[in-house]
Design a protein around this motif. Structure first.
Motif, PDB file in Angstrom:
ATOM      1  N   THR A 109       0.869  -1.179   0.000  1.00 12.86           N
ATOM      2  CA  THR A 109       0.000   0.000   0.000  1.00 12.86           C
ATOM      3  C   THR A 109       0.902   1.224   0.000  1.00 12.86           C
ATOM      4  O   THR A 109       1.785   1.338   0.858  1.00 12.86           O
ATOM      5  N   TRP A 143       5.088   2.666  -5.490  1.00  7.42           N
ATOM      6  CA  TRP A 143       4.557   1.366  -5.921  1.00  7.42           C
ATOM      7  C   TRP A 143       5.042   0.982  -7.307  1.00  7.42           C
ATOM      8  O   TRP A 143       5.207  -0.211  -7.607  1.00  7.42           O
ATOM      9  N   GLN A 144       5.324   1.963  -8.188  1.00 10.32           N
ATOM     10  CA  GLN A 144       5.838   1.622  -9.513  1.00 10.32           C
ATOM     11  C   GLN A 144       7.291   1.150  -9.438  1.00 10.32           C
ATOM     12  O   GLN A 144       7.721   0.313 -10.230  1.00 10.32           O
ATOM     13  N   SER A 188      -2.554  10.714  -2.339  1.00 14.00           N
ATOM     14  CA  SER A 188      -2.950   9.495  -3.046  1.00 14.00           C
ATOM     15  C   SER A 188      -2.721   8.256  -2.190  1.00 14.00           C
ATOM     16  O   SER A 188      -1.887   8.248  -1.280  1.00 14.00           O
ATOM     17  N   ARG A 189      -3.483   7.217  -2.504  1.00 15.58           N
ATOM     18  CA  ARG A 189      -3.315   5.905  -1.877  1.00 15.58           C
ATOM     19  C   ARG A 189      -3.541   4.846  -2.946  1.00 15.58           C
ATOM     20  O   ARG A 189      -4.575   4.851  -3.629  1.00 15.58           O
ATOM     21  N   VAL A 190      -2.584   3.935  -3.117  1.00 14.86           N
ATOM     22  CA  VAL A 190      -2.690   2.845  -4.090  1.00 14.86           C
ATOM     23  C   VAL A 190      -2.359   1.549  -3.366  1.00 14.86           C
ATOM     24  O   VAL A 190      -1.360   1.476  -2.641  1.00 14.86           O
ATOM     25  N   GLU A 191      -3.202   0.540  -3.551  1.00 13.61           N
ATOM     26  CA  GLU A 191      -2.962  -0.762  -2.922  1.00 13.61           C
ATOM     27  C   GLU A 191      -2.775  -1.819  -3.995  1.00 13.61           C
ATOM     28  O   GLU A 191      -3.570  -1.899  -4.929  1.00 13.61           O
ATOM     29  N   PRO A 250       0.031   8.480  -9.754  1.00 14.53           N
ATOM     30  CA  PRO A 250      -0.685   7.621  -8.814  1.00 14.53           C
ATOM     31  C   PRO A 250      -1.722   6.722  -9.459  1.00 14.53           C
ATOM     32  O   PRO A 250      -2.065   5.670  -8.919  1.00 14.53           O
ATOM     33  N   MET A 251      -2.222   7.105 -10.630  1.00 13.20           N
ATOM     34  CA  MET A 251      -3.215   6.296 -11.328  1.00 13.20           C
ATOM     35  C   MET A 251      -2.590   5.342 -12.339  1.00 13.20           C
ATOM     36  O   MET A 251      -3.298   4.617 -13.038  1.00 13.20           O
ATOM     37  N   GLY A 252      -1.266   5.346 -12.436  1.00 14.65           N
ATOM     38  CA  GLY A 252      -0.583   4.433 -13.344  1.00 14.65           C
ATOM     39  C   GLY A 252      -0.646   4.850 -14.799  1.00 14.65           C
ATOM     40  O   GLY A 252      -0.494   4.008 -15.690  1.00 14.65           O
TER      41      GLY A 252
END
Length: 236
Positions: free
Chosen positions: A21, A69-70, A29-32, A117-119
């Protein structure tokens, strides 16, 4: 067996389990990512590196990216095809850089990672013959099988081998008492051997869920712990 195989193979028994996460307090932003999604990004990266740049075991791949995360997909993908992760671009087969890094990398090829954050990929193709990592790797295969065996004595992180990195990550996880049921909060940067080991590989080696906060707002960390039900903090 590659470092990525060693880390992900035990986790894929529960593919839907949350693994990473990532918060960015500056962007809000938050990405899981689940285990399956993390493995998917790593496989796409490994296939792209192999097919587009002929990366083979022992080849240097420079990762000049922050904790994100990337970056997880980049690192695990590089290790899956046997690459040696470094930070200096000179002599590297590929260098991964962020969207605001204008300097030549010195690598044979440069891949720009948007860190969106949205890829999403870049709005416009990068200049200087560089590649848009997110847009181009997305078309690569979702499964990866190494073309060559990855011996344990293959360099994986600077000069440390697969076996050495894995053993050190497991040892450090053991000293912290981390296990598969833990949810670990970290604000640690992933720079150098210790940063990558402690900030990413230690939680993965333990099978724990990593909650990483970039550009951390110290005033929000207590709320992050409560919302994510974290059980441990990584040393900063």
């Amino acid at each position: 067996m590659s470092l990525t195989d060693e880390l992900l193979r035990p986790l894929l028994a529960s593919p839907a389990k949350p693994l990473i996460t990532h918060y960015d307090d500056q962007l809000g932003s938050r990405v899981e990512l689940s285990v399956a999604t993390t493995a998917n990004w790593a496989a796409k990266t490994a296939n792209w590196l192999t097919e587009e740049f002929d990366v083979e075991p022992g080849d240097a791949v420079a990762v000049q990216l922050p904790a994100h995360w990337q970056t997880v997909g980049v690192l695990l993908g590089a290790w899956w095809c046997g690459a040696r992760v470094v930070t200096e671009g000179a002599g590297a087969r590929v260098a991964f850089v962020g969207p605001d890094d204008p300097e030549p990398t010195g690598a044979a090829a440069t891949a720009v990672v948007t860190l969106d954050p949205m890829g999403r990929g870049l709005a416009e193709p990068p200049g200087g013959g560089a590649f848009d990592y997110l847009s181009e790797s997305r078309a690569a295969g979702d499964q990866y099988s190494p073309l060559f065996p990855i011996p344990g004595d293959t360099a994986a992180l600077f000069e440390s081998t697969v076996d050495e990195v894995l053993a050190e990550a497991r040892t450090r996880a053991g000293k912290l008492g981390l296990g598969a049921d833990d949810r670990v909060l970290s604000i640690r940067d992933w720079s150098g051997t210790d940063g990558i080991l402690d900030g990413l590989l230690v939680p993965l080696a333990a099978g724990a869920h990593l909650v990483h906060v970039s550009n951390a707002d110290e005033a929000k960390l207590a709320a992050r712990r409560d919302a994510e039900r974290t059980t441990a903090d990584l040393p900063a």
